[in-house]
Design an enzyme around this catalytic site. Structure first.
Site, short mmCIF file in Angstrom:
data_model
loop_
_atom_site.label_atom_id
_atom_site.label_comp_id
_atom_site.label_asym_id
_atom_site.label_seq_id
_atom_site.Cartn_x
_atom_site.Cartn_y
_atom_site.Cartn_z
CG HIS A 1 -0.36 0.15 2.13
ND1 HIS A 1 0.30 -1.09 3.19
CD2 HIS A 1 0.22 1.31 3.27
CE1 HIS A 1 0.54 -0.97 4.54
NE2 HIS A 1 0.08 0.78 4.77
CG ASP A 2 2.47 3.60 3.21
OD1 ASP A 2 1.13 4.23 2.14
OD2 ASP A 2 2.70 3.06 4.22
CE LYS B 1 4.10 6.44 3.99
NZ LYS B 1 4.15 6.06 4.61
CG HIS C 1 2.15 7.50 -0.21
ND1 HIS C 1 1.32 8.45 1.42
CD2 HIS C 1 1.52 6.02 0.49
CE1 HIS C 1 0.70 8.15 1.78
NE2 HIS C 1 0.34 6.56 1.04
CG HIS D 1 -3.75 2.87 1.17
ND1 HIS D 1 -2.83 3.41 0.42
CD2 HIS D 1 -2.51 3.97 2.50
CE1 HIS D 1 -2.10 4.23 0.57
NE2 HIS D 1 -1.40 4.00 1.97
CG HIS D 2 -3.83 7.56 2.83
ND1 HIS D 2 -3.85 7.14 4.14
CD2 HIS D 2 -2.57 6.66 2.63
CE1 HIS D 2 -3.07 7.60 4.33
NE2 HIS D 2 -1.77 6.94 4.14
CG ASP E 1 -1.79 2.34 7.29
OD1 ASP E 1 -0.70 1.73 7.46
OD2 ASP E 1 -1.77 3.37 6.03
P1 C2E Z 1 1.47 6.51 9.20
O1 C2E Z 1 2.61 7.41 9.84
O2 C2E Z 1 1.69 5.02 8.17
O3 C2E Z 1 0.04 6.48 9.11
C1 C2E Z 1 -1.34 5.69 8.59
C2 C2E Z 1 -2.40 7.11 8.71
O4 C2E Z 1 -2.76 6.42 10.23
C3 C2E Z 1 -2.21 8.13 8.45
O5 C2E Z 1 -2.65 8.55 7.24
C4 C2E Z 1 -3.32 8.98 9.27
O6 C2E Z 1 -4.56 8.32 8.89
C5 C2E Z 1 -3.25 7.65 10.70
N1 C2E Z 1 -1.94 7.95 11.50
C6 C2E Z 1 -1.95 8.34 12.22
N2 C2E Z 1 -0.16 9.05 13.10
C7 C2E Z 1 -1.86 9.49 13.30
C8 C2E Z 1 -2.37 10.28 14.40
O7 C2E Z 1 -1.79 10.50 14.98
N3 C2E Z 1 -3.67 10.69 14.70
C9 C2E Z 1 -4.40 10.86 14.22
N4 C2E Z 1 -5.73 10.95 14.46
N5 C2E Z 1 -4.04 9.12 12.72
C10 C2E Z 1 -2.96 8.68 12.48
P2 C2E Z 1 -2.28 9.67 7.36
O8 C2E Z 1 -2.18 10.99 7.85
O9 C2E Z 1 -2.31 10.14 5.63
O10 C2E Z 1 -0.19 9.84 6.92
C11 C2E Z 1 0.08 9.49 5.59
C12 C2E Z 1 1.86 9.37 6.14
O11 C2E Z 1 2.40 10.62 6.29
C13 C2E Z 1 2.12 8.50 7.35
O12 C2E Z 1 1.77 7.04 7.45
C14 C2E Z 1 3.05 9.63 7.76
O13 C2E Z 1 3.99 8.42 6.60
C15 C2E Z 1 3.48 10.23 7.03
N6 C2E Z 1 2.92 11.55 7.96
C16 C2E Z 1 1.53 11.90 8.25
N7 C2E Z 1 1.40 12.93 9.28
C17 C2E Z 1 3.11 12.88 9.46
C18 C2E Z 1 3.70 13.87 10.53
O14 C2E Z 1 3.04 14.12 10.97
N8 C2E Z 1 4.94 13.48 10.56
C19 C2E Z 1 5.79 12.75 9.25
N9 C2E Z 1 7.06 12.68 9.47
N10 C2E Z 1 5.16 12.26 8.90
C20 C2E Z 1 3.38 11.96 9.09
C1 SIN Z 2 2.71 3.39 6.45
O1 SIN Z 2 2.37 1.90 6.53
O2 SIN Z 2 4.14 3.70 7.20
C2 SIN Z 2 1.96 4.80 6.98
C3 SIN Z 2 0.72 4.44 6.13
C4 SIN Z 2 -0.12 5.12 4.70
O3 SIN Z 2 0.86 6.58 4.28
O4 SIN Z 2 -1.40 5.19 4.98
FE FE Z 3 1.23 1.56 5.85
FE FE Z 4 -0.32 5.76 3.26
#
Ligand code: C2E
Ligand code: SIN
Ligand code: FE
Ligand code: FE
Ligand code: SIN
Ligand code: SIN
Length: 375
Positions: free
Chosen positions: A233-234, A237, A262, A288-289, A317
């Site tokens: 899915h990712d 990235k 991504h 997936h988003h 995820d």
């Molecule tokens: P990821 O870290 O694997 O997060 C996947 C999804 O999990 C996020 O999609 C979001 O829907 C949910 N999620 C993750 N952390 C939180 C949280 O603290 N609170 C809530 N309510 N949901 C959470 P999203 O937001 O579209 O982010 C996609 C990807 O973008 C993330 O994958 C991560 O790689 C990056 N990302 C998102 N926010 C940040 C951030 O603040 N800092 C950094 N460095 N990366 C971020």
């Molecule tokens: C991750 O799987 O590392 C982030 C997930 C996401 O972008 O939805």
């Molecule tokens: Fe993921």
């Molecule tokens: Fe993703």
């Protein structure tokens, strides 16, 4: 030792019955192990033998090995050894009714197993191109005369040639599926590695997706497809710069926009394949988003406009992102994770899937613990 049981040679009608029965069973079997077992039973019954061993040829290691031998555990033998080895080398069938006076017979096997071999038929199993893939070997005729005949050899040959084709097909299928799964995990890990999300992330998401697919009522085959596809899915990235991917804190609007790319990047990478698994992976990467209420990205799709596999993977995820630490956040407590899914059901997540997820939450939590990263 086996002289107290005697079995008459099957009549022609009975023989046809045996062949029909086994071919029906073998044709519907998808697992190599089970087919090997069926062929061994088939070979034994078709010539009224005491035992039957199906050897598979490993050309690279120059050995024959078997998982299935009546009364024997997994064994390997050298290709130059014994009657089975002789057949694997010459490709010619052998019928031997006095093995102890035959120099090609390896008495060591009997010594090890405590068995007394008094008769052997061994013949090659070939694939549809005529390449040898193994050897089927029956031991000890249980007929009153205790001798294998030319007729027995022909019957065994018939059984081996029918069974060989199905065996080949299923071995290829199994090999392809294993290879595919390996490639996909490797690819997916490369994508995840840079984001410092541990290698187990993709394995956990794979497992969550499979469980949720089964709870939803998808077939085992489809659940397995999802398990293979969801780790990708990712994959998009890979194309996101480290300065954003590894940022130790919240993203600004510009960074967030690049990050959102991504999904489409992953889709573009995967969409050209005709393979079922990669097609599913492409849809999952793109969807997936997306969110159930239409507020997600990249296309703002709503409800079941969002691909089912994408909706399933989204839950696995996010569950993983919340339950595990990320560079930008610590791991959340179980209670907070559950509350978030309750609150976001019907807005972010498909409500039917979310209910299944929450009703079976402990099952997912167990996988989370088992496949955790600090062990
Ligand atoms: P990821 O870290 O694997 O997060 C996947 C999804 O999990 C996020 O999609 C979001 O829907 C949910 N999620 C993750 N952390 C939180 C949280 O603290 N609170 C809530 N309510 N949901 C959470 P999203 O937001 O579209 O982010 C996609 C990807 O973008 C993330 O994958 C991560 O790689 C990056 N990302 C998102 N926010 C940040 C951030 O603040 N800092 C950094 N460095 N990366 C971020
Ligand atoms: C991750 O799987 O590392 C982030 C997930 C996401 O972008 O939805
Ligand atoms: Fe993921
Ligand atoms: Fe993703
Ligand atoms: C052999 O192929 O020589 C060994 C026969 C057996 O399994 O006893
Ligand atoms: C949070 O980030 O603390 C809550 C997020 C949510 O419920 O969507």
């Amino acid at each position: 030792m086996e002289d107290n049981k005697t079995v008459n040679r099957p009549t022609a009608v009975k023989l046809l019955g045996i062949i029909f029965d086994y071919l029906t069973k073998i044709a519907s079997e998808r697992s190599v192990d089970k087919i090997l077992r069926l062929i061994a039973d088939f070979g034994r019954d078709v010539v009224s033998a005491d035992r039957c061993t199906v050897w598979l040829l490993d050309e690279k290691k120059d050995i024959l090995w078997t998982r299935v031998a009546h009364g024997v555990d997994r064994i390997e033998i050298s290709r130059n050894n014994g009657i089975a080895g002789e057949v694997a080398t010459t490709g010619e069938p052998l019928i031997i009714n006095d093995p102890y006076s035959d120099p090609r017979f390896d008495k060591e096997v009997d010594k090890k197993t405590g068995y007394t071999t008094y008769g052997i038929i061994a013949l090659p199993i070939r694939d549809s191109d005529g390449n040898m893939i193994g050897v089927v070997q029956v031991l000890n005729s249980l007929t009153p005369l205790k001798k294998f005949t030319k007729k027995d050899q022909q019957h065994l040959m018939l059984a081996a040639s029918y069974a060989g084709n199905q065996l080949e097909a299923v071995m290829l299928q199994e090999e392809m599926e294993n290879t595919q799964r390996e490639i996909i995990f490797t690819l997916a890990e490369t994508g995840e590695m840079r984001s410092k999300e541990t290698g187990n992330h993709v394995k956990r998401v794979a497992e969550y997706s499979r469980i949720l697919a089964e709870l939803y009522g998808l077939s085992e085959t489809e659940a397995l497809l999802l398990k293979t596809a969801s780790p990708l899915h990712d994959i998009g990235k890979i194309a996101i710069p480290d300065s954003i991917l590894l940022k130790n804190g919240p993203l600004n609007d510009e960074e967030r926009k690049i990050m959102m790319g991504h999904t489409t990047l992953g889709y573009e990478m995967l969409k050209h394949s005709d393979r079922k698994t990669l097609k599913a992976a492409a849809a999952i990467a793109l969807h997936h988003h997306e969110k159930w209420d239409g507020s997600g990205y990249p296309n703002g799709l709503k409800g079941d406009e969002i691909n089912l596999y994408g909706r399933i993977t989204a839950i696995g995820d996010v569950f993983d992102a919340l339950a595990c630490p990320r560079v930008y956040k610590p791991a959340w407590e179980k209670k907070r994770v559950i509350e978030t899914f309750r609150k976001d059901s019907g807005t972010h997540f498909d409500p039917v899937l979310t209910k299944l997820f929450l009703d079976n939450f402990e099952q997912f939590w167990k996988v989370h613990n088992t496949l955790s990263d600090n062990r």
